[in-house]
Design a protein around this motif. Structure first.
Motif, PDB file in Angstrom:
ATOM      1  N   ASP A  38      13.425  30.902 -48.337  1.00 19.90           N
ATOM      2  CA  ASP A  38      13.125  31.276 -50.096  1.00 19.90           C
ATOM      3  C   ASP A  38      11.484  31.959 -49.834  1.00 19.90           C
ATOM      4  OD1 ASP A  38      14.603  30.354 -51.414  1.00 19.90           O
ATOM      5  OD2 ASP A  38      14.386  28.497 -51.151  1.00 19.90           O
ATOM      6  N   LEU A  39      11.056  32.503 -50.014  1.00 19.00           N
ATOM      7  CA  LEU A  39       9.983  33.192 -50.429  1.00 19.00           C
ATOM      8  C   LEU A  39       8.433  32.460 -51.230  1.00 19.00           C
ATOM      9  CD1 LEU A  39      10.348  36.804 -49.264  1.00 19.00           C
ATOM     10  CD2 LEU A  39      10.130  35.221 -47.826  1.00 19.00           C
ATOM     11  N   VAL A  40       9.195  31.891 -52.381  1.00 19.42           N
ATOM     12  CA  VAL A  40       8.767  31.550 -53.322  1.00 19.42           C
ATOM     13  C   VAL A  40       9.509  29.708 -53.717  1.00 19.42           C
ATOM     14  CG1 VAL A  40       7.843  33.395 -54.445  1.00 19.42           C
ATOM     15  CG2 VAL A  40       9.695  32.125 -55.033  1.00 19.42           C
ATOM     16  N   VAL A  41       8.007  29.054 -54.507  1.00 23.74           N
ATOM     17  CA  VAL A  41       9.071  27.872 -54.354  1.00 23.74           C
ATOM     18  C   VAL A  41       9.792  28.090 -55.648  1.00 23.74           C
ATOM     19  CG1 VAL A  41       9.054  25.712 -55.286  1.00 23.74           C
ATOM     20  CG2 VAL A  41       7.533  26.141 -53.286  1.00 23.74           C
ATOM     21  N   PRO A  42      11.749  28.029 -56.055  1.00 22.75           N
ATOM     22  CA  PRO A  42      12.624  28.204 -56.711  1.00 22.75           C
ATOM     23  C   PRO A  42      12.555  27.281 -57.997  1.00 22.75           C
ATOM     24  CG  PRO A  42      13.374  27.501 -54.369  1.00 22.75           C
ATOM     25  CD  PRO A  42      11.755  27.290 -54.107  1.00 22.75           C
ATOM     26  N   PHE A  43      13.154  27.562 -58.786  1.00 22.48           N
ATOM     27  CA  PHE A  43      13.791  26.271 -59.443  1.00 22.48           C
ATOM     28  C   PHE A  43      15.061  26.886 -60.045  1.00 22.48           C
ATOM     29  CE2 PHE A  43      11.129  29.002 -62.016  1.00 22.48           C
ATOM     30  CZ  PHE A  43      12.359  29.511 -63.771  1.00 22.48           C
ATOM     31  N   ALA A  51       6.676  23.747 -65.400  1.00 17.66           N
ATOM     32  CA  ALA A  51       4.609  24.415 -66.007  1.00 17.66           C
ATOM     33  C   ALA A  51       4.990  26.101 -65.595  1.00 17.66           C
ATOM     34  CB  ALA A  51       3.966  23.657 -65.055  1.00 17.66           C
ATOM     35  N   TYR A  52       3.965  26.357 -64.919  1.00 14.42           N
ATOM     36  CA  TYR A  52       4.338  28.219 -65.048  1.00 14.42           C
ATOM     37  C   TYR A  52       4.430  29.295 -63.792  1.00 14.42           C
ATOM     38  CZ  TYR A  52       1.065  27.201 -68.612  1.00 14.42           C
ATOM     39  OH  TYR A  52      -0.078  26.312 -70.262  1.00 14.42           O
ATOM     40  N   ARG A  53       4.951  27.600 -63.367  1.00 13.35           N
ATOM     41  CA  ARG A  53       6.066  28.496 -61.575  1.00 13.35           C
ATOM     42  C   ARG A  53       6.307  29.892 -61.815  1.00 13.35           C
ATOM     43  NH1 ARG A  53       9.711  24.643 -58.626  1.00 13.35           N
ATOM     44  NH2 ARG A  53       7.936  22.992 -59.088  1.00 13.35           N
ATOM     45  N   GLY A  54       6.219  30.715 -61.078  1.00 12.35           N
ATOM     46  CA  GLY A  54       6.544  31.932 -61.252  1.00 12.35           C
ATOM     47  C   GLY A  54       6.257  32.669 -62.581  1.00 12.35           C
ATOM     48  N   ALA A  55       5.804  32.078 -64.022  1.00 10.76           N
ATOM     49  CA  ALA A  55       5.506  33.215 -64.683  1.00 10.76           C
ATOM     50  C   ALA A  55       4.123  34.151 -65.593  1.00 10.76           C
ATOM     51  CB  ALA A  55       5.166  31.961 -66.070  1.00 10.76           C
ATOM     52  N   VAL A 162       6.955  29.967 -50.179  1.00 15.80           N
ATOM     53  CA  VAL A 162       6.260  29.467 -48.883  1.00 15.80           C
ATOM     54  C   VAL A 162       6.495  30.919 -48.070  1.00 15.80           C
ATOM     55  CG1 VAL A 162       8.790  28.178 -48.099  1.00 15.80           C
ATOM     56  CG2 VAL A 162       8.579  28.056 -51.062  1.00 15.80           C
ATOM     57  N   ALA A 163       6.081  29.909 -46.457  1.00 15.63           N
ATOM     58  CA  ALA A 163       6.037  30.285 -45.438  1.00 15.63           C
ATOM     59  C   ALA A 163       7.180  30.143 -44.993  1.00 15.63           C
ATOM     60  CB  ALA A 163       4.299  30.151 -44.560  1.00 15.63           C
ATOM     61  N   GLY A 164       7.830  28.659 -45.032  1.00 19.15           N
ATOM     62  CA  GLY A 164       8.815  28.419 -44.196  1.00 19.15           C
ATOM     63  C   GLY A 164       9.162  26.975 -44.427  1.00 19.15           C
ATOM     64  N   THR A 165       9.432  26.361 -42.772  1.00 15.94           N
ATOM     65  CA  THR A 165       9.715  25.085 -42.825  1.00 15.94           C
ATOM     66  C   THR A 165       8.456  24.147 -42.992  1.00 15.94           C
ATOM     67  OG1 THR A 165       9.203  24.233 -40.016  1.00 15.94           O
ATOM     68  CG2 THR A 165      11.364  25.643 -41.221  1.00 15.94           C
ATOM     69  N   GLY A 166       8.583  22.968 -43.645  1.00 14.39           N
ATOM     70  CA  GLY A 166       7.281  22.411 -43.637  1.00 14.39           C
ATOM     71  C   GLY A 166       7.065  22.211 -45.257  1.00 14.39           C
ATOM     72  N   THR A 167       5.256  21.334 -45.398  1.00 15.69           N
ATOM     73  CA  THR A 167       4.443  21.606 -46.761  1.00 15.69           C
ATOM     74  C   THR A 167       3.551  22.805 -46.126  1.00 15.69           C
ATOM     75  OG1 THR A 167       3.420  20.440 -45.765  1.00 15.69           O
ATOM     76  CG2 THR A 167       5.644  19.488 -47.076  1.00 15.69           C
ATOM     77  N   VAL A 168       1.924  23.389 -47.691  1.00 11.57           N
ATOM     78  CA  VAL A 168       1.245  23.569 -47.121  1.00 11.57           C
ATOM     79  C   VAL A 168       0.302  22.866 -45.952  1.00 11.57           C
ATOM     80  CG1 VAL A 168      -0.641  23.291 -48.382  1.00 11.57           C
ATOM     81  CG2 VAL A 168       0.765  23.815 -49.756  1.00 11.57           C
ATOM     82  N   ASP A 169       0.623  21.462 -45.333  1.00 10.54           N
ATOM     83  CA  ASP A 169      -0.644  20.914 -44.914  1.00 10.54           C
ATOM     84  C   ASP A 169      -0.248  22.026 -43.091  1.00 10.54           C
ATOM     85  OD1 ASP A 169       0.152  19.440 -46.974  1.00 10.54           O
ATOM     86  OD2 ASP A 169      -0.776  17.714 -45.754  1.00 10.54           O
ATOM     87  N   ALA A 267       7.224  15.946 -56.772  1.00  9.53           N
ATOM     88  CA  ALA A 267       8.146  17.158 -56.857  1.00  9.53           C
ATOM     89  C   ALA A 267       8.125  18.277 -56.732  1.00  9.53           C
ATOM     90  CB  ALA A 267       9.692  17.054 -57.532  1.00  9.53           C
ATOM     91  N   GLY A 268       7.643  18.500 -55.950  1.00 10.00           N
ATOM     92  CA  GLY A 268       6.524  20.146 -56.013  1.00 10.00           C
ATOM     93  C   GLY A 268       5.085  19.775 -54.900  1.00 10.00           C
ATOM     94  N   HIS A 269       4.444  18.270 -54.835  1.00 12.64           N
ATOM     95  CA  HIS A 269       3.630  18.312 -54.309  1.00 12.64           C
ATOM     96  C   HIS A 269       3.782  19.033 -52.962  1.00 12.64           C
ATOM     97  CE1 HIS A 269       0.186  16.312 -53.161  1.00 12.64           C
ATOM     98  NE2 HIS A 269       0.511  15.800 -52.514  1.00 12.64           N
ATOM     99  N   ARG A 270       2.223  19.814 -52.795  1.00 11.56           N
ATOM    100  CA  ARG A 270       2.185  20.978 -51.437  1.00 11.56           C
ATOM    101  C   ARG A 270       3.182  21.493 -51.218  1.00 11.56           C
ATOM    102  NH1 ARG A 270      -3.268  20.304 -50.194  1.00 11.56           N
ATOM    103  NH2 ARG A 270      -3.362  20.997 -47.927  1.00 11.56           N
ATOM    104  N   ALA A 271       4.457  22.226 -52.293  1.00 17.90           N
ATOM    105  CA  ALA A 271       5.597  22.432 -51.482  1.00 17.90           C
ATOM    106  C   ALA A 271       4.739  23.565 -51.314  1.00 17.90           C
ATOM    107  CB  ALA A 271       6.527  22.238 -52.409  1.00 17.90           C
TER     108      ALA A 271
END
Length: 315
Positions: A38-43, A51-55, A162-169, A267-271
């Motif tokens: 994944d390069l973006v958080v999908p739905f 919300a506005y994810r990907g809009a 989305v960079a890869g594994t893990g979260t934004v942190d 769900a989605g927090h800092r994902a």
């Protein structure tokens, strides 16, 4: 009659190692993958878009403060779609069902019309094209004024990278922007532009790539540092060095960055990291109230404007 999925008609695009899915409601980027990553958080293909994810955000990105603005000597009031802060958020096209006007294996063109309505009494035709290639997924947005009067306009995308594994942190951000739009902490109302390094370098200055850590960001940047071709590029990488880049040209002098902090840590927090190139600043419909150039576009009757951006894998 065939049942239409909740996010609208799905358009799957493929080119090389890339695959993308675009949903017709909001002309939304539902997923983007390279070799299954994944390069973006999908739905999901049959859930209401979160919300506005990907809009695609039209005819304004970000906020109109208090939902009120003046244009051409007339005051207008928009519905408050961000009631918790009391603003009109992310335009009028997010739930518009766009129709196909062209499609191939690696691209799709969608079109929708923003009809005259309370608070925005103009007709604007919006055409957007998603195209996959060896350099990733590009999107262009063209807006045409079909009214007899000039119209205020702005646009931008809303992907969560989305960079890869893990979260934004865990990820490292390179953001080539010198200046930060300062906002009030409660309602995110713009107060002025200042160098990011002087406001809070640890939280806001990513001109030199570094780990985001626990920093919380929901701010617009300008003063973009561009390459010889005039492009600005945000890079987001994980610990292995792989990741994702977002590139845009001079049509977007602003970019909103949001670390996806959710108050309930649900769900989605800092994902993912929202990176939203914008043709204008937050609250640009009230551009005259600010001492900086908010970048509001005015489209003359019969005229069109275009903006575009691209998302690509970093390996």
């Amino acid at each position: 009659m065939a049942r239409v999925p909740l996010p609208g008609t799905q358009h799957v695009l493929r080119a090389g190692e890339y695959e993308a899915s675009v949903a017709s409601v909001g002309a939304s980027l539902r997923s983007l993958r390279v070799r299954g990553r994944d390069l973006v958080v999908p739905f999901a293909c049959d859930e209401v878009r979160p919300a506005y994810r990907g809009a695609t955000l039209v005819p304004w990105p970000n906020r109109v403060v208090d939902g009120t603005y003046a244009f051409g000597g007339t005051e207008y009031r928009l519905p408050l779609t961000e009631p918790e802060r009391g603003h009109a958020l992310h335009g009028l096209g997010a739930w518009l069902d766009y129709k196909v006007v062209g499609k191939d294996a690696d691209r799709v063109s969608l079109e929708g019309v923003i009809q005259p309505q309370a608070g925005y009494p103009w007709r604007v035709r919006v055409r957007t094209t998603y195209a996959l290639g060896a350099d990733g997924l590009s999107q262009t947005v063209t807006a045409t004024n079909e009214s007899v009067d000039p119209v205020p306009f702005g646009t931008g995308p809303h992907p969560y990278l989305v960079a890869g594994t893990g979260t934004v942190d865990d990820w490292t951000l390179e953001l080539p922007a010198a200046d930060l739009l300062q906002v009030t902490p409660d309602r995110l109302i713009p107060t002025g532009v200042a160098p990011a390094a002087s406001v809070d370098a640890d939280r806001f200055d990513y001109r030199t790539a570094r780990r985001i850590g626990t920093a919380e960001i929901d701010h617009a940047y300008t003063g973009l540092i561009r390459d010889a071709a005039g492009d600005a590029t945000v890079r987001l990488t994980d610990g292995s060095g792989r990741g994702v880049a977002m590139v845009w040209d001079a049509a977007c002098p602003w970019v909103q960055v949001h670390t996806a902090d959710l108050p309930d840590h649900g769900a989605g927090h800092r994902a993912g990291l929202a990176v939203e190139p914008m043709t204008c600043a937050p609250d640009a419909f009230n551009a005259g109230e600010y001492p900086y150039d908010a970048g509001l576009t005015v489209i003359e009757p019969g005229a069109s404007v275009t903006a575009g951006w691209r998302i690509a894998a970093l390996d």
